[in-house]
Motif scaffolding. Sequence first.
Motif, PDB file in Angstrom:
ATOM      1  N   PRO A 200       0.826  -1.217   0.000  1.00 39.55           N
ATOM      2  CA  PRO A 200       0.000   0.000   0.000  1.00 39.55           C
ATOM      3  C   PRO A 200       0.856   1.261   0.000  1.00 39.55           C
ATOM      4  N   VAL A 201       0.458   2.200  -0.828  1.00 43.73           N
ATOM      5  CA  VAL A 201       1.231   3.427  -0.990  1.00 43.73           C
ATOM      6  C   VAL A 201       1.381   4.175   0.329  1.00 43.73           C
ATOM      7  N   ALA A 202       0.360   4.171   1.169  1.00 41.96           N
ATOM      8  CA  ALA A 202       0.464   4.868   2.459  1.00 41.96           C
ATOM      9  C   ALA A 202       1.617   4.318   3.281  1.00 41.96           C
ATOM     10  N   GLY A 203       1.859   3.020   3.199  1.00 40.75           N
ATOM     11  CA  GLY A 203       2.973   2.423   3.919  1.00 40.75           C
ATOM     12  C   GLY A 203       4.310   2.857   3.359  1.00 40.75           C
ATOM     13  N   LEU A 204       4.420   2.919   2.035  1.00 39.08           N
ATOM     14  CA  LEU A 204       5.667   3.348   1.408  1.00 39.08           C
ATOM     15  C   LEU A 204       6.004   4.790   1.776  1.00 39.08           C
ATOM     16  N   LEU A 205       4.960   5.619   1.892  1.00 39.51           N
ATOM     17  CA  LEU A 205       5.184   7.021   2.226  1.00 39.51           C
ATOM     18  C   LEU A 205       5.401   7.225   3.727  1.00 39.51           C
ATOM     19  N   PHE A 206       4.407   6.832   4.506  1.00 36.16           N
ATOM     20  CA  PHE A 206       4.462   7.094   5.942  1.00 36.16           C
ATOM     21  C   PHE A 206       5.494   6.234   6.671  1.00 36.16           C
ATOM     22  N   GLY A 207       5.755   5.042   6.138  1.00 41.14           N
ATOM     23  CA  GLY A 207       6.701   4.145   6.802  1.00 41.14           C
ATOM     24  C   GLY A 207       8.076   4.756   6.944  1.00 41.14           C
ATOM     25  N   PHE A 208       8.491   5.537   5.957  1.00 43.15           N
ATOM     26  CA  PHE A 208       9.814   6.151   6.032  1.00 43.15           C
ATOM     27  C   PHE A 208       9.814   7.417   6.864  1.00 43.15           C
ATOM     28  N   VAL A 209       8.699   8.114   6.903  1.00 39.91           N
ATOM     29  CA  VAL A 209       8.601   9.269   7.780  1.00 39.91           C
ATOM     30  C   VAL A 209       8.672   8.817   9.236  1.00 39.91           C
ATOM     31  N   ARG A 210       8.112   7.637   9.515  1.00 33.71           N
ATOM     32  CA  ARG A 210       8.091   7.106  10.887  1.00 33.71           C
ATOM     33  C   ARG A 210       9.306   6.225  11.198  1.00 33.71           C
ATOM     34  N   ASN A 211      10.260   6.178  10.303  1.00 30.32           N
ATOM     35  CA  ASN A 211      11.453   5.353  10.499  1.00 30.32           C
ATOM     36  C   ASN A 211      11.124   3.867  10.645  1.00 30.32           C
ATOM     37  N   GLU A 212      10.055   3.426  10.006  1.00 30.96           N
ATOM     38  CA  GLU A 212       9.702   2.007  10.021  1.00 30.96           C
ATOM     39  C   GLU A 212      10.358   1.252   8.870  1.00 30.96           C
ATOM     40  N   GLY A 213      10.912   1.993   7.910  1.00 32.09           N
ATOM     41  CA  GLY A 213      11.470   1.337   6.740  1.00 32.09           C
ATOM     42  C   GLY A 213      10.406   0.515   6.039  1.00 32.09           C
ATOM     43  N   LEU A 214      10.712  -0.759   5.824  1.00 26.27           N
ATOM     44  CA  LEU A 214       9.736  -1.695   5.263  1.00 26.27           C
ATOM     45  C   LEU A 214       9.326  -2.745   6.296  1.00 26.27           C
ATOM     46  N   ASP A 215       9.724  -2.538   7.547  1.00 30.34           N
ATOM     47  CA  ASP A 215       9.405  -3.512   8.593  1.00 30.34           C
ATOM     48  C   ASP A 215       7.904  -3.655   8.820  1.00 30.34           C
ATOM     49  N   TRP A 216       7.145  -2.617   8.479  1.00 39.99           N
ATOM     50  CA  TRP A 216       5.695  -2.669   8.675  1.00 39.99           C
ATOM     51  C   TRP A 216       5.050  -3.793   7.862  1.00 39.99           C
ATOM     52  N   ARG A 217       5.695  -4.226   6.778  1.00 38.55           N
ATOM     53  CA  ARG A 217       5.125  -5.294   5.955  1.00 38.55           C
ATOM     54  C   ARG A 217       5.161  -6.642   6.676  1.00 38.55           C
ATOM     55  N   LYS A 218       6.030  -6.777   7.679  1.00 38.54           N
ATOM     56  CA  LYS A 218       6.135  -8.039   8.422  1.00 38.54           C
ATOM     57  C   LYS A 218       5.109  -8.122   9.544  1.00 38.54           C
ATOM     58  N   ASP A 219       4.444  -7.005   9.812  1.00 35.46           N
ATOM     59  CA  ASP A 219       3.462  -6.944  10.896  1.00 35.46           C
ATOM     60  C   ASP A 219       2.060  -6.851  10.281  1.00 35.46           C
ATOM     61  N   PRO A 220       1.250  -7.905  10.393  1.00 32.51           N
ATOM     62  CA  PRO A 220      -0.097  -7.892   9.785  1.00 32.51           C
ATOM     63  C   PRO A 220      -0.944  -6.698  10.219  1.00 32.51           C
ATOM     64  N   GLU A 221      -0.778  -6.273  11.482  1.00 35.44           N
ATOM     65  CA  GLU A 221      -1.558  -5.142  11.975  1.00 35.44           C
ATOM     66  C   GLU A 221      -1.170  -3.852  11.268  1.00 35.44           C
ATOM     67  N   ARG A 222       0.144  -3.638  11.107  1.00 31.85           N
ATOM     68  CA  ARG A 222       0.618  -2.428  10.444  1.00 31.85           C
ATOM     69  C   ARG A 222       0.257  -2.455   8.950  1.00 31.85           C
ATOM     70  N   LEU A 223       0.326  -3.632   8.358  1.00 30.85           N
ATOM     71  CA  LEU A 223      -0.045  -3.768   6.951  1.00 30.85           C
ATOM     72  C   LEU A 223      -1.513  -3.405   6.760  1.00 30.85           C
ATOM     73  N   ARG A 224      -2.375  -3.885   7.657  1.00 26.56           N
ATOM     74  CA  ARG A 224      -3.808  -3.549   7.577  1.00 26.56           C
ATOM     75  C   ARG A 224      -4.021  -2.057   7.741  1.00 26.56           C
ATOM     76  N   ALA A 225      -3.275  -1.450   8.665  1.00 26.55           N
ATOM     77  CA  ALA A 225      -3.428  -0.016   8.908  1.00 26.55           C
ATOM     78  C   ALA A 225      -3.054   0.788   7.669  1.00 26.55           C
ATOM     79  N   TYR A 226      -1.966   0.406   7.021  1.00 28.95           N
ATOM     80  CA  TYR A 226      -1.537   1.145   5.845  1.00 28.95           C
ATOM     81  C   TYR A 226      -2.442   0.874   4.640  1.00 28.95           C
ATOM     82  N   LYS A 227      -3.047  -0.308   4.602  1.00 32.98           N
ATOM     83  CA  LYS A 227      -4.062  -0.549   3.564  1.00 32.98           C
ATOM     84  C   LYS A 227      -5.245   0.392   3.764  1.00 32.98           C
TER      85      LYS A 227
END
Length: 256
Positions: A161-188
């Motif tokens: 999800p584009v929101a993850g690609l954008l916000f993930g780096f602002v929040r210093n999450e990198g791409l780690d959010w993709r490994k967390d189902p909860e974070r993936l759902r949030a960014y979807k």
Amino acid sequence: MTVANGSEPKDNGGVTPPGDVTPSETPDNRPSMSDLAAGYAGKAGLQRNSAGHVDMLKSAGGVQGIAESILPGLVFLVVFTFSRDLGPSLIAALAAAAIFTVVRLVQRRPLTQAVAGVVGVGISAWLANTTGKAEDFYVLGFFTNIAYIAALVVSIAIKWPVAGLLFGFVRNEGLDWRKDPERLRAYKLGTWIVVAVLALRLVVQVPLYFMGEAGLTALATTRLLMGAPLYILGLWVAWLVTKPAAQPSKPSSSAD
């Protein structure tokens, strides 16, 4: 925030994702997926403030960027309303877009946004001049919206999800959010919010377009109100919705 080519270090605009490396540190000097995603966030114009949050105004291009997106359409509407002549109205809109390019040249600022604006206004003017219908000045925006919606929906479907690609780096999450189902759902969900904003534009504006000249004033007005202001609101809501849950603080252990 840009991604450098070759072996030059990249500038993430103060955002340092966990485990991120420069292209020179990857095998065969090829950029990693983190590099590419960071570059995407930068090219999308996402900015963060000193508190580490998304700077909504800067992400929308700042005051000048918002003016660049609003004024050509506004000038077209005003001139056409008073003259009822399509030719001068289109020339005035093109002139307004061109002025911003000159301003950026004088300021020695990047021309990408201004040039894109001139090209967009030029295509819109060509369409309206070809058909002889003033409302066709706004039809390009419909196809742009549809393209964005399609890209966003695809990003959700493939679990990037584009929101993850954008916000993930602002929040210093990198791409780690993709490994967390909860974070993936949030960014979807955050991406669906942006889709809803773009879809709302079509729902409101397309019927006004089919009203012809009778709906021109309402169409132009809603284009202004549902442009940068609605985008900033949608971005802000998506940011809030995707905010990570607060982590409980660990109790400090006392010495025996």
